[in-house]
Every structure is written in structure tokens, then in C-alpha cells.
Design a protein around this motif. Structure first.
Motif, PDB file in Angstrom:
ATOM      1  N   GLY A   1       0.828  -1.213   0.000  1.00 46.90           N
ATOM      2  CA  GLY A   1       0.000   0.000   0.000  1.00 46.90           C
ATOM      3  C   GLY A   1       0.852   1.249   0.000  1.00 46.90           C
ATOM      4  O   GLY A   1       0.627   2.189  -0.769  1.00 46.90           O
ATOM      5  N   SER A   2       1.872   1.257   0.859  1.00 45.23           N
ATOM      6  CA  SER A   2       2.741   2.438   0.928  1.00 45.23           C
ATOM      7  C   SER A   2       3.489   2.622  -0.394  1.00 45.23           C
ATOM      8  O   SER A   2       3.675   3.743  -0.862  1.00 45.23           O
ATOM      9  CB  SER A   2       3.735   2.292   2.083  1.00 45.23           C
ATOM     10  OG  SER A   2       4.491   1.116   1.915  1.00 45.23           O
ATOM     11  N   ALA A   3       3.886   1.505  -1.015  1.00 46.54           N
ATOM     12  CA  ALA A   3       4.598   1.598  -2.305  1.00 46.54           C
ATOM     13  C   ALA A   3       3.679   2.151  -3.396  1.00 46.54           C
ATOM     14  O   ALA A   3       4.099   2.968  -4.225  1.00 46.54           O
ATOM     15  CB  ALA A   3       5.116   0.219  -2.706  1.00 46.54           C
ATOM     16  N   LEU A   4       2.416   1.719  -3.374  1.00 48.52           N
ATOM     17  CA  LEU A   4       1.456   2.235  -4.366  1.00 48.52           C
ATOM     18  C   LEU A   4       1.295   3.745  -4.217  1.00 48.52           C
ATOM     19  O   LEU A   4       1.317   4.499  -5.195  1.00 48.52           O
ATOM     20  CB  LEU A   4       0.085   1.571  -4.182  1.00 48.52           C
ATOM     21  CG  LEU A   4      -0.102   0.151  -4.713  1.00 48.52           C
ATOM     22  CD1 LEU A   4      -1.502  -0.356  -4.380  1.00 48.52           C
ATOM     23  CD2 LEU A   4       0.098   0.129  -6.227  1.00 48.52           C
ATOM     24  N   THR A   5       1.119   4.182  -2.968  1.00 48.75           N
ATOM     25  CA  THR A   5       0.939   5.616  -2.714  1.00 48.75           C
ATOM     26  C   THR A   5       2.165   6.405  -3.168  1.00 48.75           C
ATOM     27  O   THR A   5       2.044   7.427  -3.855  1.00 48.75           O
ATOM     28  CB  THR A   5       0.693   5.864  -1.208  1.00 48.75           C
ATOM     29  OG1 THR A   5      -0.441   5.118  -0.818  1.00 48.75           O
ATOM     30  CG2 THR A   5       0.461   7.333  -0.924  1.00 48.75           C
ATOM     31  N   ALA A   6       3.339   5.913  -2.782  1.00 47.29           N
ATOM     32  CA  ALA A   6       4.567   6.639  -3.128  1.00 47.29           C
ATOM     33  C   ALA A   6       4.757   6.680  -4.646  1.00 47.29           C
ATOM     34  O   ALA A   6       5.130   7.723  -5.205  1.00 47.29           O
ATOM     35  CB  ALA A   6       5.761   5.968  -2.466  1.00 47.29           C
TER      36      ALA A   6
ATOM     37  N   ALA B   1       1.513  11.437   2.646  1.00 49.11           N
ATOM     38  CA  ALA B   1       0.492  10.579   2.029  1.00 49.11           C
ATOM     39  C   ALA B   1       0.797   9.107   2.303  1.00 49.11           C
ATOM     40  O   ALA B   1      -0.106   8.317   2.589  1.00 49.11           O
ATOM     41  CB  ALA B   1       0.442  10.836   0.529  1.00 49.11           C
ATOM     42  N   THR B   2       2.084   8.750   2.241  1.00 49.17           N
ATOM     43  CA  THR B   2       2.479   7.357   2.494  1.00 49.17           C
ATOM     44  C   THR B   2       2.177   6.974   3.944  1.00 49.17           C
ATOM     45  O   THR B   2       1.652   5.896   4.223  1.00 49.17           O
ATOM     46  CB  THR B   2       3.991   7.183   2.205  1.00 49.17           C
ATOM     47  OG1 THR B   2       4.260   7.752   0.924  1.00 49.17           O
ATOM     48  CG2 THR B   2       4.393   5.743   2.178  1.00 49.17           C
ATOM     49  N   THR B   3       2.482   7.905   4.843  1.00 49.91           N
ATOM     50  CA  THR B   3       2.179   7.648   6.262  1.00 49.91           C
ATOM     51  C   THR B   3       0.674   7.490   6.469  1.00 49.91           C
ATOM     52  O   THR B   3       0.225   6.584   7.172  1.00 49.91           O
ATOM     53  CB  THR B   3       2.701   8.816   7.135  1.00 49.91           C
ATOM     54  OG1 THR B   3       4.074   9.004   6.833  1.00 49.91           O
ATOM     55  CG2 THR B   3       2.542   8.536   8.606  1.00 49.91           C
TER      56      THR B   3
END
Lengths: 284, 260
Positions: free
Chosen positions: B112-117, B234-236
Motif C-alpha cells: 500500500g505504501s509503495a502504491l501511494t509513493a 500521504a504514504t504515512t
């Protein structure tokens, strides 16, 4: 050495401007970026939109491209009012216009070849061997045929911009908008880009809009220049006509003079007041 | 007092505003899903990125969680002479709760964090704007394939987490602590229901968690302020919001399916 591009087939000249902007107003929050401005972009010419940083030049390109909507006024591209189009019609119109972003905006997960092939694969059903031929032709035109296997991270700034230019002309658009194409480039790359923009415009019968604050370089290839500042068009004309302008603002901008109507300081309360002093400090 | 109320009101309005934006985003995303039938390669590539590359952390975590469950379960059950139910304890804990919940939390942290970043960076480097100017809809080309790939990957990862967790529990209980192998499996087989436990637990929950985890991840990337600080925030938000929503949703689904 820049390769030549075969001229497009001759068509009866259309004298109407390709882009007309009438009464355009646009705000970001409370700040007015444009206030009731008018301008025309003639077909087949290189038109420059120039002005100091932060005057909304890139915003104007985004308004013309339909990525932003004006608060008031009308923007027409080839007779179509951009901000009144539905998404489908807007996308159809965008297939005929192209934009070179300041950063190049190459897709970082695709090679140079695949970046240039991207719009062809998205919008045509051409066989892969034909796409390959077309991509190599576009890359040859910008001098990067040999760099087709490189990834964007392996390109210099100038090469990235040329690769993005090859991608921008992949679908043979009617119009290309260039957002600060010369910023941050070394003199040789700048010279290459200047020549490329002019050559491509004339050879492909394009209409080019260049947004820039690089006066000398832009004036050397522009047929017509609009100077904008503080939300309005300060002056416009051909480069020689603007050189003769009596406006002190135009003179300050074109000759990069530190003193003139444009203030060096962003609006601020009195310096002494900010420093809690009784009188204005001296710089001596 | 009034200031506090005003601040609370502003926070509530901001929250509602973002929820509205996220809902409109989801509707456009769902509209773009129809185009994916013609471009299955886009989804397959993302399945590899969010699914296959998440396998190591999911498998390792599942193994350790199962082993801990085996140890803890044995330590508590041995006093009552009830170690024969260890297989049931391990399986039900994983199938009903720990499998889908922990897999979703790990998924949010890893994929999820990778998608956002990734989406946030595409926005910051004007790749999304360039795509729009090339008359290519980022919803169809970027957001929808990532969303649907994550949505498909999440239940599979939860299933793998659960299966490996049970194997971890088996290894500790049977191979290390001497619980009878036949008892371990037969008790599990007798007590774990296919519909009541597996479908209502790992399947339904992981599908629901996959939906919200990927919705949050893709939306946060799309809505990120295109600066390094904006993408970091956003990632956080993706990891924190997904964790909170998954845990809250887990309570609701548990109350619906397993509530007394």
C-alpha cells in the motif's frame, strides 16, 4: 547534427488563429493569476509567452490544454471551447495537441523507445513493426535513435527533453506547447533545442507555443511574443517590434535590468517594522 | 471552548470533504475498470508488483505468527490437559482473525505504501499530467490496474499467510512439543467449518480489507501534495488509515459473522 524532417503535405492556409483566449480570468485562492486577458495564437507560427517567474505562464498552458478551468472567459482551440468539452471530446482534442513539460515527464518505468511508442500504442492499432519504424524516425529527428534502449534515469537533462519532444510529436499533433524548454540547459543543448523547435515547427507545419523567461533564446525563434505580468498582457508583437517598445517594463524585462517597474522585493511590511526598529536600517 | 468547537467543526468538515473526494475517486475508478478487459497485461504486471513481491514478508510473518500461536496455545492448554485442541486453537485464530487482519496490515506496510509513493511521485514528476495531455486517462492506465491487482492479491496473500501460519503451528506443536499429529489435524478438521470459519473469516474479511486497503493507497497517491513532504505524509496516511480502517472493519465483520 539535427536530422531534417520531411515537410508535411501542403494544405490551403487557414488564417484563423488556432488558439483564441478572450476575457480569461483565473484565481488561485484569493490571488488573481489572470485578469481579463485576451490573446491569439496564430497557426503555423512559433508564439512565445514570456514573463517573470510566477506570472502564470505554465498555468496558461494548462488552461489551454484543459487541465485547469478558467473562472471567467473563453479559451478556444481550433474552434472548440476547451473548458466546455466533455472528457471524451477533450481527449479527442488532446490527440491533436501536445505538451513538452518542463521536467520532460518521461515515464520512469519505460525505456526511451517505449516512452515514444506509448502514445502510438495507446491510440493506434498499428502493428509493432510499424510502430518501431515510426519511433525510430521520431528519435532520429531529435538525434536520440542510438539512445532508444536507455532508461530515463540514464539520460542527461537535455536528452530527456529531446526524448520527451520525440514523444510529443509521435502522433503528429497540430500544436505543441513547450513549458520552459530551455531552463537549466547548457549552451550546446539549448542551441540544439532552439533549432529543433524551429525545424520541427516548419517541417511538420505545427503551431508552437513556448512559455519561457529565457529572453534571447526564445526571441531568436519566436514569430510573435506576448509579455505577461501581474495577471495581464503587458505588451505583444514581433521580436523586433518589442525591441523598439517604449514601455519601461518591456525594456527592463527584455534587457534583464535590475531596476525598473518590476520590484525585486515580494510585497512586505516596512523593513524597520519587521525588525522592530525606530528607523529604516541603512545598507551602507 | 468556542475555539475548540470551531476547530472540531473544521476537522469534521475536512474529514467529510476528503471522504467525498475519495468516494468520487472510487466511482471514477470503478468506471475505468471496464477498460481493463482489453489490457490484462497491465493488471498482471501490477499483480507481480503488489502480490508476488509481497510474498516473502507474508510467508515469513505467517510462519512466525503460527509458531507463536503453537507455543502460547500449548503453554496455556497443557495445564488443563487440553493440548489435543491445539490444532483447533491455531487454525481458528488464524482463519477467523489473525490471517486476514495481519496480512492486511502487512500488505498496507509493504504494498500500500509503495502504491501511494509511486503514484505520488508520478504526480510530482508530471507523469500523470503528461498522460492526460496525451489523451490517456490515468484512471484506466494507472489507478484501476493497481487497485484491481491489489484487490485480487489481498485474499490470496491472506490465504497464504493463514496456511503457512497453520504449518508453523503444526511444526511447533507436533515436531517440537510432542502433540500427536493425528489429533492436531483431526481436531482442526472437526472444528473448523468451511462456510462459518473459512469463508466468513479469511475470505470475506480479506476481500473487504483488500478493497479498503487498495482504495486508500491509490487515493492517497492521487491526492498527495506533489512535494517530497507531501508524498511522505500521504504514504504515512496510507499505512495509518488502512490499519485503523482494517481494525474497525474487522470488529464490524466479527460482530456480524461471529457475534453471539
Amino acid at each position: 547534427m539535427i536530422a531534417t524532417v520531411a515537410p508535411s503535405s501542403a494544405a490551403p492556409p487557414d488564417e484563423r488563429p488556432l488558439v483564441t483566449v478572450r476575457g480569461l480570468s483565473f484565481h488561485r485562492g484569493d490571488r488573481a493569476i489572470f485578469q481579463n486577458i485576451d490573446l491569439d495564437i496564430p497557426r503555423g507560427k512559433v508564439t512565445a509567452i514570456m514573463g517573470p517567474s510566477g506570472t502564470g505562464k505554465t498555468t496558461l498552458l494548462r488552461l489551454i490544454g484543459g487541465q485547469l478551468r478558467p473562472d471567467a472567459g473563453r479559451i478556444e482551440v481550433d474552434g472548440a471551447c476547451v473548458h466546455e468539452l466533455g472528457r471524451r471530446e477533450l481527449y479527442q482534442l488532446r490527440k491533436r495537441m501536445s505538451m513538452l513539460f518542463q521536467s520532460g515527464a518521461l515515464f520512469t518505468d519505460l525505456s526511451v523507445f517505449d516512452n515514444v511508442a506509448f502514445p502510438l500504442r495507446e491510440h493506434t492499432r498499428l502493428p509493432e513493426n510499424l510502430i518501431r519504424t515510426m519511433v525510430l524516425m521520431k528519435l532520429e529527428a531529435v538525434g536520440l535513435r542510438g539512445a532508444r534502449s536507455l532508461m530515463p534515469s540514464e539520460l542527461s537533462g537535455g536528452m530527456a527533453r529531446r526524448a520527451a519532444l520525440a514523444r510529443a510529436i509521435a502522433l503528429d499533433p497540430t500544436m505543441i506547447m513547450y513549458d520552459e524548454p530551455f531552463s537549466g540547459q547548457d549552451p550546446i543543448t539549448m542551441g540544439v533545442l532552439i533549432k529543433l523547435i524551429r525545424t520541427l515547427n516548419d517541417a511538420l507545419g505545427l503551431t508552437s507555443i513556448i512559455v519561457s523567461h529565457d529572453v534571447k533564446e526564445t526571441a531568436s525563434i519566436a514569430d510573435y511574443i506576448y509579455l505577461i505580468s501581474d495577471g495581464s498582457v503587458v505588451d505583444h508583437g514581433t521580436p523586433p517590434a518589442l525591441e523598439r517598445s517604449s514601455s519601461t517594463w518591456v525594456e527592463q524585462f527584455l534587457h534583464a535590468l535590475p531596476d525598473g517597474p518590476m520590484s525585486f522585493h515580494y510585497p512586505a511590511p516596512p523593513y524597520a517594522q519587521d525588525l522592530s526598529l525606530d528607523e529604516e536600517p541603512s545598507l551602507d | 471552548m468556542i475555539d475548540g468547537l470551531r476547530r472540531l467543526g473544521r476537522l469534521a468538515l475536512n474529514w467529510l470533504n476528503r471522504l467525498g473526494k475519495a468516494t468520487l475517486f472510487l466511482l471514477r475508478l470503478l468506471g475505468a475498470l471496464a477498460t481493463l478487459g482489453k489490457r490484462p497485461g497491465l493488471v498482471v504486471r501490477q499483480l507481480y508488483s503488489v502480490g508476488v513481491l509481497s510474498l516473502p514478508i507474508i510467508a515469513m510473518s505467517g510462519l512466525f505468527v503460527g509458531m507463536v500461536l503453537g507455543l502460547q496455545g500449548y503453554a496455556n492448554l497443557v495445564d488443563f490437559g487440553a493440548t489435543s485442541t491445539l490444532g483447533t486453537v491455531v487454525a481458528l485464530s488464524l482463519v477467523r482473525e489473525l490471517g486476514p487482519v495481519l496480512a492486511a496490515l502487512l500488505y498496507a506496510a509493504r504494498a500500500g505504501s509503495a502504491l501511494t509513493a509511486e503514484i505520488g511521485l508520478m504526480k510530482a514528476t508530471e507523469q500523470l499530467a503528461a498522460m492526460q495531455m496525451m489523451a490517456v486517462d490515468p484512471f484506466a492506465r494507472v489507478f484501476a490496474p493497481r487497485f484491481i491487482a491489489g484487490f485480487v492479491a489481498m485474499p490470496l496473500l491472506a490465504g497464504i499467510f493463514t496456511a503457512i501460519g497453520i504449518l508453523g503451528g503444526y511444526f511447533v506443536a507436533v515436531k517440537q512439543l510432542g502433540v500427536d499429529s493425528g489429533t492436531f489435524w483431526s481436531q482442526m478438521q472437526a472444528s473448523v467449518g468451511w462456510i462459518d470459519d473459512v469463508v466468513h473469516g479469511v475470505v470475506v474479511k480479506s476481500v473487504a480489507f483488500g478493497w479498503v486497503a487498495n482504495w486508500i493507497a491509490v487515493f492517497e497517491g492521487y491526492d498527495a501534495t506533489p512535494t517530497s513532504e507531501g508524498i511522505s505524509l500521504a504514504t504515512t496516511r496510507t499505512v495509518v488509515n488502512t490499519a485503523l480502517v482494517v481494525l474497525a472493519l474487522d470488529f464490524v465483520l466479527t460482530a456480524i459473522f461471529f457475534g453471539v
